[in-house]
Design an enzyme around this catalytic site. Structure first.
Site, PDB file in Angstrom:
ATOM      1  N   ARG A   1      -8.589  -0.436   5.693  1.00  0.00           N
ATOM      2  CA  ARG A   1      -8.487  -0.158   4.262  1.00  0.00           C
ATOM      3  C   ARG A   1      -9.429  -1.023   3.423  1.00  0.00           C
ATOM      4  NH1 ARG A   1      -4.462   3.029   2.294  1.00  0.00           N
ATOM      5  NH2 ARG A   1      -2.759   3.595   3.715  1.00  0.00           N
TER       6      ARG A   1
ATOM      7  N   THR B   1       0.824  -1.203   0.000  1.00  0.00           N
ATOM      8  CA  THR B   1       0.000   0.000   0.000  1.00  0.00           C
ATOM      9  C   THR B   1       0.858   1.253   0.000  1.00  0.00           C
ATOM     10  OG1 THR B   1      -1.612  -1.218   1.316  1.00  0.00           O
ATOM     11  CG2 THR B   1      -1.902   1.153   1.188  1.00  0.00           C
ATOM     12  N   THR B   2       1.942   1.233   0.777  1.00  0.00           N
ATOM     13  CA  THR B   2       2.822   2.386   0.894  1.00  0.00           C
ATOM     14  C   THR B   2       3.473   2.737  -0.443  1.00  0.00           C
ATOM     15  OG1 THR B   2       3.225   1.755   3.188  1.00  0.00           O
ATOM     16  CG2 THR B   2       4.762   3.310   2.231  1.00  0.00           C
TER      17      THR B   2
ATOM     18  N   TYR C   1     -13.517  -3.932  -0.797  1.00  0.00           N
ATOM     19  CA  TYR C   1     -14.712  -3.405  -1.446  1.00  0.00           C
ATOM     20  C   TYR C   1     -15.833  -4.434  -1.567  1.00  0.00           C
ATOM     21  CZ  TYR C   1     -17.716  -0.755  -4.609  1.00  0.00           C
ATOM     22  OH  TYR C   1     -18.783  -0.118  -5.170  1.00  0.00           O
TER      23      TYR C   1
END
Length: 294
Positions: free
Chosen positions: A141, A47-48, A110
């Site tokens: 997240r 993610t970073t 999601y």
């Protein structure tokens, strides 16, 4: 050398030029910097790294560049995950994973699968992966929390799921994972702020954002925690607690890219929908880092 994956891993940022292109010389310099700083392994395409904004070709190029620059000096983890199981399986066949020691695969986001869906997803990933798998649970997240029972069932029933990067922030969940894990399964902190208590409970280390900018400091802190030197590890953490909060105040990697820019290692560029830190936050990071001697 610590058994992999344990100790301090660093979730590398992706440096960008002012025109938005990947800054490969800066990426080379960052790999050298964190390696010299004493991290135990590298994590690419997490993610970073702003991986959602990288094309498939860019992801492959970043991974190859990190492999080339590291040249086997450190173990390497590659982020390969998503919310379409078939697409993740296809990526595992498509990417060149020679020289990669494990993949880090996030819980599907999601579409919010059930625990059974998570289990089946990661069984498919484990079956397809030519290298060991580190699970990544980050409910803030993804919108879904992988329960300890699901994680432990996967650890017990697959041959190549070797660890979980746990970023639920729930220390009771950490307790369950550590108490129930099979031999050889590692529990890693996905939160810099919770690394010391997680290691004290019997965890195996940290995959860090903060170590991009301050690798030697974080290596010292994690090393002290793993050596059960609580006085030292708590002091080291206390001394940068306010800095750590500031590094995440406007999201990740916004703060850590500001810190790296202040140190002159990369330009402070991000890809939309992420934006660079506010001047006020950059000033605060500069001040707090200075006060900490960093």
């Amino acid at each position: 050398m610590k058994p992999f994956p344990s100790g301090l891993g660093v979730a590398l940022v992706t440096p960008f030029q002012d025109n938005g292109a990947i800054d490969f010389p800066a990426l080379d310099a960052l790999v050298d910097y964190v390696t010299a700083g004493g991290v135990d392994y590298l994590v690419a395409l997490g993610t970073t790294a702003e991986t959602p904004t990288l094309s498939t070709a860019e992801r492959k190029a970043v991974l190859e560049r990190i492999k080339s620059r590291s040249a086997g000096r450190l173990s390497l983890v590659a982020g390969i995950g998503g919310n379409d199981t078939a697409a993740v399986v296809a990526a595992l066949h498509d990417f060149d994973l020679a020289g990669v020691d494990a993949i880090l695969s996030v819980t599907p986001f999601y579409n919010r699968p059930s625990q059974r869906g998570l289990y089946e997803h990661f069984r498919a990933v484990a079956d397809a992966s030519p290298v060991p798998v580190i699970l990544y649970n980050v409910p803030s997240r993804t919108g879904v929390n992988m329960q300890p029972q699901t994680t432990l069932k996967l650890a017990e029933e697959t041959g190549n799921i070797i660890a979980v990067k746990e970023a639920s922030g729930d220390m009771e969940q950490v307790d369950e994972l550590i108490a129930g894990r099979p031999d050889g399964f590692h529990v890693l902190s996905g939160d810099d702020a919770l690394a010391v208590p997680l290691i004290e409970k019997g965890g195996d280390g940290l995959i860090s954002v903060v170590a991009n900018a301050y690798p030697a400091y974080m290596a010292e802190m994690v090393g002290a925690a793993m050596a059960q030197d609580a006085k030292r590890s708590h002091r080291l953490w206390s001394d940068i607690a306010e800095l750590e909060k500031s590094l995440f105040a406007e999201g990740n990697p916004t703060g850590i890219k500001a810190a790296l820019s202040i140190k002159g290692l990369i330009a402070n560029n991000l890809r939309l929908p992420l934006v660079a830190s506010s001047p006020e936050l950059s000033d605060r990071i500069r001040l707090l880092a200075s006060e900490a001697g960093l």
